[in-house]
Write a protein that holds these residues in place. Sequence first.
Motif, PDB file in Angstrom:
ATOM      1  N   ALA A   1       0.741  -1.223   0.142  1.00  0.00           N
ATOM      2  CA  ALA A   1      -0.004  -0.031  -0.056  1.00  0.00           C
ATOM      3  C   ALA A   1       0.703   1.408   0.023  1.00  0.00           C
ATOM      4  CB  ALA A   1      -0.916  -0.061   1.125  1.00  0.00           C
ATOM      5  N   GLU A   2       2.199   1.187   0.846  1.00  0.00           N
ATOM      6  CA  GLU A   2       3.197   2.283   0.853  1.00  0.00           C
ATOM      7  C   GLU A   2       3.301   2.581  -0.656  1.00  0.00           C
ATOM      8  OE1 GLU A   2       5.882   1.904   3.788  1.00  0.00           O
ATOM      9  OE2 GLU A   2       4.832   1.350   5.351  1.00  0.00           O
ATOM     10  N   LYS A   3       3.924   1.549  -1.372  1.00  0.00           N
ATOM     11  CA  LYS A   3       4.435   1.888  -2.594  1.00  0.00           C
ATOM     12  C   LYS A   3       3.312   2.295  -3.618  1.00  0.00           C
ATOM     13  CE  LYS A   3       7.490  -2.303  -2.516  1.00  0.00           C
ATOM     14  NZ  LYS A   3       7.750  -3.516  -2.868  1.00  0.00           N
ATOM     15  N   GLN A   4       2.197   1.763  -3.478  1.00  0.00           N
ATOM     16  CA  GLN A   4       1.071   2.406  -4.510  1.00  0.00           C
ATOM     17  C   GLN A   4       0.864   3.943  -4.130  1.00  0.00           C
ATOM     18  OE1 GLN A   4      -0.371   1.121  -6.786  1.00  0.00           O
ATOM     19  NE2 GLN A   4      -1.878   2.774  -7.282  1.00  0.00           N
ATOM     20  N   ALA A   5       0.866   4.183  -2.666  1.00  0.00           N
ATOM     21  CA  ALA A   5       0.855   5.669  -2.469  1.00  0.00           C
ATOM     22  C   ALA A   5       1.595   6.310  -2.680  1.00  0.00           C
ATOM     23  CB  ALA A   5       0.551   5.624  -0.795  1.00  0.00           C
ATOM     24  N   ARG A   6       3.026   6.070  -2.722  1.00  0.00           N
ATOM     25  CA  ARG A   6       4.186   6.824  -3.392  1.00  0.00           C
ATOM     26  C   ARG A   6       3.929   7.130  -4.826  1.00  0.00           C
ATOM     27  NH1 ARG A   6       7.099   4.006   0.612  1.00  0.00           N
ATOM     28  NH2 ARG A   6       7.889   2.248  -0.729  1.00  0.00           N
ATOM     29  N   ARG A   7       3.433   5.869  -5.562  1.00  0.00           N
ATOM     30  CA  ARG A   7       3.407   6.016  -6.790  1.00  0.00           C
ATOM     31  C   ARG A   7       2.269   7.039  -7.445  1.00  0.00           C
ATOM     32  NH1 ARG A   7       4.210   0.327  -7.078  1.00  0.00           N
ATOM     33  NH2 ARG A   7       2.051   0.024  -7.109  1.00  0.00           N
ATOM     34  N   GLU A   8       1.069   7.037  -6.616  1.00  0.00           N
ATOM     35  CA  GLU A   8      -0.015   7.836  -7.033  1.00  0.00           C
ATOM     36  C   GLU A   8       0.536   9.348  -6.478  1.00  0.00           C
ATOM     37  OE1 GLU A   8      -3.189   6.747  -4.789  1.00  0.00           O
ATOM     38  OE2 GLU A   8      -3.407   4.931  -5.945  1.00  0.00           O
ATOM     39  N   ALA A   9       1.383   9.540  -5.547  1.00  0.00           N
ATOM     40  CA  ALA A   9       1.715  10.778  -5.190  1.00  0.00           C
ATOM     41  C   ALA A   9       2.802  11.419  -6.056  1.00  0.00           C
ATOM     42  CB  ALA A   9       2.593  10.765  -3.834  1.00  0.00           C
ATOM     43  N   ARG A  10       3.677  10.614  -6.914  1.00  0.00           N
ATOM     44  CA  ARG A  10       4.448  11.061  -7.728  1.00  0.00           C
ATOM     45  C   ARG A  10       3.929  11.387  -9.032  1.00  0.00           C
ATOM     46  NH1 ARG A  10       7.809   6.716  -5.944  1.00  0.00           N
ATOM     47  NH2 ARG A  10       6.885   5.386  -7.499  1.00  0.00           N
ATOM     48  N   GLN A  11       2.768  10.641  -9.369  1.00  0.00           N
ATOM     49  CA  GLN A  11       1.942  10.913 -10.386  1.00  0.00           C
ATOM     50  C   GLN A  11       1.342  12.361 -10.239  1.00  0.00           C
ATOM     51  OE1 GLN A  11      -0.585   7.725 -11.133  1.00  0.00           O
ATOM     52  NE2 GLN A  11       1.112   6.040 -11.617  1.00  0.00           N
ATOM     53  N   ALA A  12       0.719  12.352  -9.015  1.00  0.00           N
ATOM     54  CA  ALA A  12      -0.349  13.718  -8.775  1.00  0.00           C
ATOM     55  C   ALA A  12       0.758  14.856  -9.005  1.00  0.00           C
ATOM     56  CB  ALA A  12      -0.803  13.554  -7.282  1.00  0.00           C
ATOM     57  N   GLN A  13       2.172  14.689  -8.424  1.00  0.00           N
ATOM     58  CA  GLN A  13       2.740  15.950  -8.495  1.00  0.00           C
ATOM     59  C   GLN A  13       3.451  16.190  -9.784  1.00  0.00           C
ATOM     60  OE1 GLN A  13       6.426  15.111  -5.971  1.00  0.00           O
ATOM     61  NE2 GLN A  13       5.222  15.774  -4.237  1.00  0.00           N
ATOM     62  N   HIS A  14       3.469  15.089 -10.710  1.00  0.00           N
ATOM     63  CA  HIS A  14       3.988  15.269 -12.203  1.00  0.00           C
ATOM     64  C   HIS A  14       2.881  15.979 -12.778  1.00  0.00           C
ATOM     65  CE1 HIS A  14       5.817  14.095 -15.809  1.00  0.00           C
ATOM     66  NE2 HIS A  14       4.891  13.604 -16.189  1.00  0.00           N
ATOM     67  N   ARG A  15       1.624  15.613 -12.622  1.00  0.00           N
ATOM     68  CA  ARG A  15       0.563  16.185 -13.328  1.00  0.00           C
ATOM     69  C   ARG A  15       0.113  17.618 -12.630  1.00  0.00           C
ATOM     70  NH1 ARG A  15      -1.975  10.974 -12.399  1.00  0.00           N
ATOM     71  NH2 ARG A  15      -2.976  12.054 -10.736  1.00  0.00           N
ATOM     72  N   ARG A  16       1.018  18.262 -11.720  1.00  0.00           N
ATOM     73  CA  ARG A  16       0.822  19.386 -11.081  1.00  0.00           C
ATOM     74  C   ARG A  16      -0.786  19.448 -10.867  1.00  0.00           C
ATOM     75  NH1 ARG A  16       5.379  21.917 -11.769  1.00  0.00           N
ATOM     76  NH2 ARG A  16       6.993  21.581 -13.146  1.00  0.00           N
ATOM     77  N   SER A  17      -1.208  18.573  -9.934  1.00  0.00           N
ATOM     78  CA  SER A  17      -2.653  18.589  -9.677  1.00  0.00           C
ATOM     79  C   SER A  17      -2.918  19.673  -8.753  1.00  0.00           C
ATOM     80  CB  SER A  17      -3.009  17.377  -8.870  1.00  0.00           C
ATOM     81  OG  SER A  17      -4.418  17.396  -8.509  1.00  0.00           O
TER      82      SER A  17
END
Length: 559
Positions: free
Chosen positions: A455-471
Amino acid sequence: MSSAFDFPGGIYPPERKVRSSQAGLIDAPLPSRVVLPLRQHSGQAATACVAPGDSVKVGSLIAKREGLISSNLHASISGTVIEVNASHITIESDGKDEWQRLPRLDWCDADREALLERLRESGIAGLGGAGFPTHVKAQTVEQQGVHTLVINAAECEPYITADDATLRHYASEVLEGAQIMAKLCGAQRIIIGIEDNKPEAIEALTRALPFSLPLNAELKVIPTRYPSGGERQLIKRLLNIEVPSQGLPTDVGVLCHNPGTLLATLHAVRDGQPLIARVVTLTGDAITQPGNQWVRLGTSIAELLTQAGLEQQRLYKVIQGGPMMGKPLATLDTPVTKLTNCLIASTIEELPPAPAEAPCIRCGECESVCPAALLPQQLHWYARAQDDAKMERYRLFDCIECGACSYVCPSHIPLVEDYRQAKTRLRQQRIETMKAEHAKHRFEFRQARLAREEAEKQARREARQAQHRRSSTPSAPSSEKVDLRGLRIAHAAAKASVKKAEKTLARVAQEDPKQPLDDLEMQLATAQENLHAAELQLANARAQQPTDSPAPAPSKESS
């Protein structure tokens, strides 16, 4: 003041206390060498922290406690360490008797944690014979709601007069030690239970009682009968309170300590003196100078008895402890330990060997004298048949192994030995059950840990994707919140597991201080490792939260 309550059964064996009680309390000669076993208490052996060639003083720490149920060990003489192995430490004396004490504490002003730490440092174990570490007993009563501290001065077993001598010479100090222990456990009153065959000790306590401030202590003199010194039996006689089956005195708000332990507690707190000596009764018809002596731990029993006038040609056996519950020594080449309260050097006429066992005649004498109101005859049959379920049903573990049933048996059946063997077998079964449960918990914890890590790995992936998209979303991803909440729950569960393991270990050790506790100590260590891992995971997850999002609102789990 006399007690109006009573317990069932009991016997009146010859007391044989006069020879050792007539002499004054003296210091045994300083030994030229001491052998200090690393296990002088219930639980795990201490771990040596000195090496051959090291110089030590009286009171120097030479072995540190290992695990929850363990106790520190200190040098009892000054000199040089000449041997360190897996079982003991040997010290050669320099004859100087130089001391190393801990800083003195004013127990009236010291807080509870400071007093507990002093007990941990000082290596005090119960000096009544059980050897349970005193600091563990003090810290495990924190949540029990103890209202009464009982000073167990009954000393009901024949021959033994160590507590009697301690009270005759140190009544005020024992009462002060009781004040310290009452402060530690939160007791609001102190009761001294003593048998009426100790008139000098009773007189000394009566003189000291008016000065036992801030808590008043009450003296209750009870008729002499064995085994009044059993904790359950003494609590019944003094307070008319029944300790529940397979329970402990703390379950009913009572804590028991013997005079020697309380005196050692005072010496540790007030004087900064670790446990390096104890009062030992030397008696029996095979010695010419019986009495009570302050003996340094590690002193050779052979040398000690020789100095007391041992008549080797008359000696039949030496019993460590009393004749009812003590054990014959296989060799005198063994040291005095924290558990050595009495040494009986007997002749064969004094304590003859037991006659050959005969068949049970079903007379019922054993039942009439049992102080725990058990059925010894049935327990004997079930023990011989290894009917473990029936023995549990007939409350085998309420047996205190006092030996009253064996004492009156006309067939000379070794009933207590049967019960001990049955208890060992049942305890082993319980340990195997606990080990299986422990393995199951470890597997479940591992599965939960793997799920959290994923779950931590998934959360980190989602956080990186969110930052990449400059949400532009101000809040943290919902998966991160869920992950933190799960980690908090896991951390709380791991903390609860540690507390449960500590409580289980302490309770089992108090029920039978002689049984091995390695498996329970391992379970506690595993629970502590799991807690440490949960703390690290929670800290890492908090540190990895996106910095551009506000902190989540406080939750109940984090409070």
